[in-house]
Enzyme design. Structure first.
Site, mmCIF file in Angstrom:
data_model
loop_
_atom_site.group_PDB
_atom_site.id
_atom_site.type_symbol
_atom_site.label_atom_id
_atom_site.label_comp_id
_atom_site.label_asym_id
_atom_site.label_seq_id
_atom_site.Cartn_x
_atom_site.Cartn_y
_atom_site.Cartn_z
ATOM 1 N NE ARG A 143 -2.097 1.280 3.572
ATOM 2 C CZ ARG A 143 -2.316 0.641 4.726
ATOM 3 N NH1 ARG A 143 -3.292 -0.219 4.843
ATOM 4 N NH2 ARG A 143 -1.531 0.868 5.773
ATOM 5 C CE1 TYR B 238 -13.379 18.092 -12.719
ATOM 6 C CE2 TYR B 238 -13.024 17.271 -10.500
ATOM 7 C CZ TYR B 238 -13.364 17.052 -11.821
ATOM 8 O OH TYR B 238 -13.670 15.788 -12.231
ATOM 9 C CG ASP C 77 -6.848 21.165 -9.938
ATOM 10 O OD1 ASP C 77 -6.048 20.806 -10.828
ATOM 11 O OD2 ASP C 77 -7.982 20.675 -9.803
ATOM 12 C CE LYS D 213 -9.292 15.053 -16.325
ATOM 13 N NZ LYS D 213 -9.548 16.054 -15.291
HETATM 14 C C1 LIG Z 1 -10.528 16.133 -14.151
HETATM 15 C C2 LIG Z 1 -10.117 17.124 -13.166
HETATM 16 C C3 LIG Z 1 -9.980 16.777 -11.810
HETATM 17 C C4 LIG Z 1 -10.364 15.409 -11.285
HETATM 18 O O1 LIG Z 1 -9.564 14.425 -11.780
HETATM 19 P P1 LIG Z 1 -10.016 12.860 -11.850
HETATM 20 O O2 LIG Z 1 -8.725 12.195 -12.165
HETATM 21 O O3 LIG Z 1 -11.040 12.768 -12.922
HETATM 22 O O4 LIG Z 1 -10.544 12.523 -10.508
HETATM 23 C C5 LIG Z 1 -9.537 17.743 -10.949
HETATM 24 N N1 LIG Z 1 -9.247 18.988 -11.358
HETATM 25 C C6 LIG Z 1 -9.383 19.364 -12.646
HETATM 26 C C7 LIG Z 1 -9.043 20.756 -13.019
HETATM 27 C C8 LIG Z 1 -9.816 18.456 -13.590
HETATM 28 O O5 LIG Z 1 -9.970 18.831 -14.848
#
Ligand SMILES: *Cc1c(COP(=O)(O)O)cnc(C)c1O
Length: 363
Positions: free
Chosen positions: A55, A108, A180, A205
């Site tokens: 883990r 987000y 973020d 992403k």
């Molecule tokens: C997609 C996204 C997230 C969340 O990511 P996941 O991997 O889908 O949980 C967080 N912040 C932004 C800006 C995003 O575009």
């Protein structure tokens, strides 16, 4: 990012590769020790280079984390099974009941959802601030403000935040600053070099880059690394070595992919600005975008994600337009090879019903 060659070489030490070019994929729950002393050494190793229990990561994890820390310019990286999990567990590692958190209004959606559900339940107060507030954030800071959470550009509406201005005020008041950085991806924007304490990404992403894995990362500076790491462990966050191997492979091509994403998106964005039915194109790299100067000051490039707003037309016309597109199909998420992200906002269900947002006035 200044030295992009690092993207090619990071995380390739012999400790992880055993001499192969790439790190081995080590899958395990149990790590076997021959002696009590070996087990004790692994347990007490603070350097994150000894495997102790699955883990907590294997050498595949440690190699990926080294690459991410290098990319974002931090001292260490923790992984989570999704970007949202990285956001929520990082916040939870730093707040307690009675604390106050400042969340950017353009965050987000599910980040906001977490504030409204879990944080509310735990007695953490959240207020939302205007993404364009800059140094004015000082007026929002209270004696119990623990965390200032940023996201730049904002989700959907793309506001660029004045990161150094917010950071300066935040640190004067001892607040932890998290950002973020999914859009900047560590390559086009490096929050830690502007004083942000923790940079979080949905690696789903651009890091992964091929729409086949959901993954989150958080990279910290020296000051908050221990708390971030311990908080992540306390919450049992982990990601599979197979996914981390693929995500690291994504890092190798991040620069070339990003250049092409950027070129293609700018072409489409410029074309959209010339269309009669388009009211606004929200792309920070376009010269007349509000916040373009800060973007040019702080970012070294853009990518494939931007938004546009159509003039007032009927929902039926919008649906007909979207359904007729050949290359763009509907789908959640972005950063892969296919369509970026197409979020439809019909007049009745506008995404932008949150508080008024500076320059962006949508119907
Ligand atoms: C997609 C996204 C997230 C969340 O990511 P996941 O991997 O889908 O949980 C967080 N912040 C932004 C800006 C995003 O575009």
């Amino acid at each position: 990012m200044k030295n992009k060659t690092k993207l090619i070489d990071s995380g390739r030490s012999r400790k992880w590769t055993h001499g192969a070019i790439n790190p081995a994929i080590i899958r395990t729950s149990t790590v076997r020790f021959e002696t009590v002393d070996d087990l004790k050494c692994a347990k007490s190793d603070e350097s994150d280079t000894s495997m102790y229990y699955g883990r907590d990561g294997t050498t595949t994890t440690f190699s990926f984390c080294e690459s991410m820390a290098e990319l974002e310019g931090g001292v260490g990286c923790v992984v989570s099974p999704s970007g949202l999990a990285a956001i929520t567990s990082t916040i939870l590692s730093f707040v307690a009941s009675g604390d106050h958190l400042l969340m950017v209004d353009s965050a987000y959606g599910p980040t906001r959802g977490f504030c409204e559900s879990v944080l509310k339940r735990l007695g953490v107060e959240v207020t939302y601030y205007d993404p364009l507030i800059g140094a004015g954030i000082e007026s929002q800071i209270r004696s119990n403000t623990k965390v200032i959470f940023m996201e730049s550009p904002g989700s959907g509406t793309m506001e660029i935040q004045d990161v150094p201005a917010v950071v300066e005020v935040a640190h004067k008041h001892d607040c932890v600053v998290m950002l973020d950085n999914t859009w900047g991806a560590g390559i086009n924007f490096q929050p830690l070099s502007f004083g942000v304490d923790i940079s979080i990404q949905s690696a789903t992403k651009y890091i992964v880059g091929h729409s086949d894995i959901v993954l989150g990362t958080a990279v910290s500076n020296e000051k908050h690394w221990t708390r971030l790491k311990e908080g992540n462990q306390e919450l049992g966050q982990r990601a599979s070595p197979d996914d981390l191997y693929m995500a690291q492979r994504g890092i190798r091509t991040l620069d070339v992919r990003m250049q092409r994403h950027q070129e293609n998106a700018i072409k489409v964005a410029k074309w959209l600005t010339q269309q009669d039915v388009v009211d606004l194109v929200l792309h920070p790299a376009l010269p007349d975008f509000h916040g373009h100067e800060i973007f040019m000051r702080d970012f070294s490039g853009s990518n494939g994600l931007f938004s546009f707003v159509l003039k007032s037309v009927s929902d039926a016309a919008v649906v007909a337009f979207i359904d007729s597109l050949e290359h763009f199909k509907l789908g959640i998420s972005w950063g892969g090879m296919r369509v970026s992200y197409f979020q439809m906002s019909l007049t009745q269900e506008l995404e932008f019903e949150r508080q008024p947002r500076g320059h962006i006035k949508i119907r």
